[in-house]
Design an enzyme around this catalytic site. Sequence first.
Site, PDB file in Angstrom:
ATOM      1  N   ASP A  68       0.972  -1.061  -0.147  1.00 41.43           N
ATOM      2  CA  ASP A  68       0.198  -0.010   0.232  1.00 41.43           C
ATOM      3  C   ASP A  68       0.999   1.455   0.000  1.00 41.43           C
ATOM      4  OD1 ASP A  68      -1.755   1.508   0.133  1.00 41.43           O
ATOM      5  OD2 ASP A  68      -2.757   1.580   1.751  1.00 41.43           O
ATOM      6  N   ASN A 110      -3.303   3.411  12.366  1.00 39.07           N
ATOM      7  CA  ASN A 110      -4.158   2.141  12.668  1.00 39.07           C
ATOM      8  C   ASN A 110      -4.309   0.655  12.109  1.00 39.07           C
ATOM      9  OD1 ASN A 110      -7.607   1.767  12.604  1.00 39.07           O
ATOM     10  ND2 ASN A 110      -6.902   0.728  10.561  1.00 39.07           N
ATOM     11  N   GLN A 176      -3.334  -5.583   5.627  1.00 39.36           N
ATOM     12  CA  GLN A 176      -2.845  -4.340   6.571  1.00 39.36           C
ATOM     13  C   GLN A 176      -3.787  -4.718   8.000  1.00 39.36           C
ATOM     14  OE1 GLN A 176      -4.007  -1.683   3.191  1.00 39.36           O
ATOM     15  NE2 GLN A 176      -2.273  -0.177   4.250  1.00 39.36           N
ATOM     16  N   ASP A 178      -4.932  -4.301  11.187  1.00 44.87           N
ATOM     17  CA  ASP A 178      -5.225  -3.618  12.288  1.00 44.87           C
ATOM     18  C   ASP A 178      -4.783  -3.522  13.615  1.00 44.87           C
ATOM     19  OD1 ASP A 178      -6.992  -2.440  10.968  1.00 44.87           O
ATOM     20  OD2 ASP A 178      -8.865  -1.587  11.772  1.00 44.87           O
ATOM     21  N   ARG A 206       1.236  13.953   9.369  1.00 46.07           N
ATOM     22  CA  ARG A 206      -0.202  14.177   8.469  1.00 46.07           C
ATOM     23  C   ARG A 206      -0.873  13.150   9.439  1.00 46.07           C
ATOM     24  NH1 ARG A 206      -2.178   9.680   5.564  1.00 46.07           N
ATOM     25  NH2 ARG A 206      -3.285  10.381   4.074  1.00 46.07           N
ATOM     26  N   ASP A 208      -2.493   9.383   8.996  1.00 44.29           N
ATOM     27  CA  ASP A 208      -3.367   8.479   8.636  1.00 44.29           C
ATOM     28  C   ASP A 208      -4.524   7.630   8.777  1.00 44.29           C
ATOM     29  OD1 ASP A 208      -3.644   6.815   5.934  1.00 44.29           O
ATOM     30  OD2 ASP A 208      -3.515   5.516   7.108  1.00 44.29           O
ATOM     31  N   TYR A 212     -10.276   5.000  13.082  1.00 45.85           N
ATOM     32  CA  TYR A 212     -10.466   3.930  12.982  1.00 45.85           C
ATOM     33  C   TYR A 212      -9.773   2.957  14.190  1.00 45.85           C
ATOM     34  CZ  TYR A 212     -11.951   5.471   7.752  1.00 45.85           C
ATOM     35  OH  TYR A 212     -12.232   6.284   6.970  1.00 45.85           O
ATOM     36  N   GLU A 250      -6.436  13.092   9.036  1.00 45.55           N
ATOM     37  CA  GLU A 250      -7.201  12.511   7.794  1.00 45.55           C
ATOM     38  C   GLU A 250      -8.322  12.114   8.250  1.00 45.55           C
ATOM     39  OE1 GLU A 250      -7.081   9.362   3.663  1.00 45.55           O
ATOM     40  OE2 GLU A 250      -6.292   8.911   6.413  1.00 45.55           O
TER      41      GLU A 250
END
Length: 565
Positions: A68, A110, A176, A178, A206, A208, A212, A250
């Site tokens: 990613d 996250n 990925q 969590d 920043r 990301d 969440y 974000e």
Amino acid sequence: MAPTESDLRSPEWFRTVVFYELSVRSFADSNADGIGDLPGVLQKLDYLTDLGVGALWLLPFYRSPWNDDGYDISGHYEVDPRLGTIDDLDRVVEAAHGRGLRVIGDLVTNHISSEHPWFQSARKDRASPYRSWFLWSDTGTEFSRARRIFPDYETSNWTFDETAGQYYFHRFFSSQPDLNYDTSEVHTEMQKVARFWLGHGLDGFRCDAAPYLYKREGTSCQSLPETHQFWRDMRSMIDAEFPGAVLVSEANQSVPETVAYFDGGREFQMVLHFPIMPNFYLALAESNPKRVLDILKATLPSVPPDGAWAYFLRNHDELSLEQVSEEEKSLFFRYFPLPPGARVHNGVRRRLAPLLGGDDGSVLLLTALMLGLPGSPYLYYGDEIGMGDRIDLPDRDAVRTPMQWDGSPSAGFSSAPPERWTRPLVTDPAFAPPARNAADQEASTHSLLWRTRTLLRVRASHANVFGSTGFEGIDLGSSPVLGFWRPGEEYRILCLYNFATEPSEGALPLPDAVWASPIELLRGDLSSTVSGHTFRYRLAPRGFSWTLFLSRRPRSAGGRSASVR
Ligand code: MG
């Protein structure tokens, strides 16, 4: 114009500068391996200071398998060896600071890469101390209300791991997993990660996927109170240990959920303005900016005194249409014709220039609008030269192609043979390097690059006004012109933007407190006259203007008096 020393010391430095988001991997390759790298960024600092940006946002440069594009971190305390070393990062930060440029990175809290040693330990051993750092399930049915972020690629937020013998939760790609924020060690570790990079001189992050972190059954698993508390704790740590460093959220959410990330100054200094972004484009489609003014009026009062909205037109992700209605989406797709395959993840994977039909006038209109608003504008690398995209590349790689430095076959990006590059150049003749490159545009005062630079210079020259919080929207009825005042102590600036593809004329009353002798800061698009206290204007199609009016009675005692008639 680089910020001065006093600007850099100001805790609100972020409101006066323009940010420049760049992919280290795609910016400049210094060692001929076909991959952009940190020494490449170092070599291009002259270009960035000439452009007039005041801060760099480096996309993730940490160790990663790049499933990613670096948002899948496998080593939080390492620079990915393909991009350089920690010493290289130190050199970039030191050189940037020496030029008055700030540098922020990404803080990815996250999730991590499934290749990370923490996850590898957790999946192989139920007794591992890392097992509780992740979310496991025997059924993979929990948190069913949690939205999938990549619905085009993932059918569930749970994936079964044979070795672990259980499902693990992932909000993004299945590579990925969590992290589990109910495990306190995860908090400690993420604060340690932030400290590590701030200790290497970064000026902030920043953050990301900020909403969440916590998951709770029966909820959307986003923007939960526990998640906000995590960010309050992070902010407290940073304010105490690294004063002046900033957090940018974000959070691609509704207006109330997005605003909540300011939390009255307790969480993020900057919040990316996802709700307004698609409205910039819809205003072009409608030749009517009313929706932009409405959302500014609704969202500017929420900014705390030490905060700022972070505006952007495009970034490294798709142009998200999650926050607009189905009717607005239809309008968007009618007005901006897309090539097959350009839609992804409920958005559009196109760069700014091709999305706007290659029209530099529309690019400049939206750029100038973003630069005129109270808050922090973010440019995406390559948009200042009108770079294109490659829809044939997978997913969002379409908008992450190498920077086009010159018109040569390598675009000046790398001297490695192109077959060794990890990403190819844009090939569309209208946007490929021969048509759109920095070297040619530096040589032409009519170029998008030159005109963008001019906007940044003028903004920096008036940072006392543009960097302030003052904003007074002007009601121009059904006019296609968006107008607002940026009030300052000694003068105020009238900003006008014509969203029509025809010339637009109008008149507006001048405040009593200004001398009726306007000074136009940008040349070309505006013709105007003043009679009495009425300002009459005519703007070119998609034209814009910034016009300065000196105050009659400067409020600051001892300040320079306004003596010009
Ligand atoms: Mg390289």
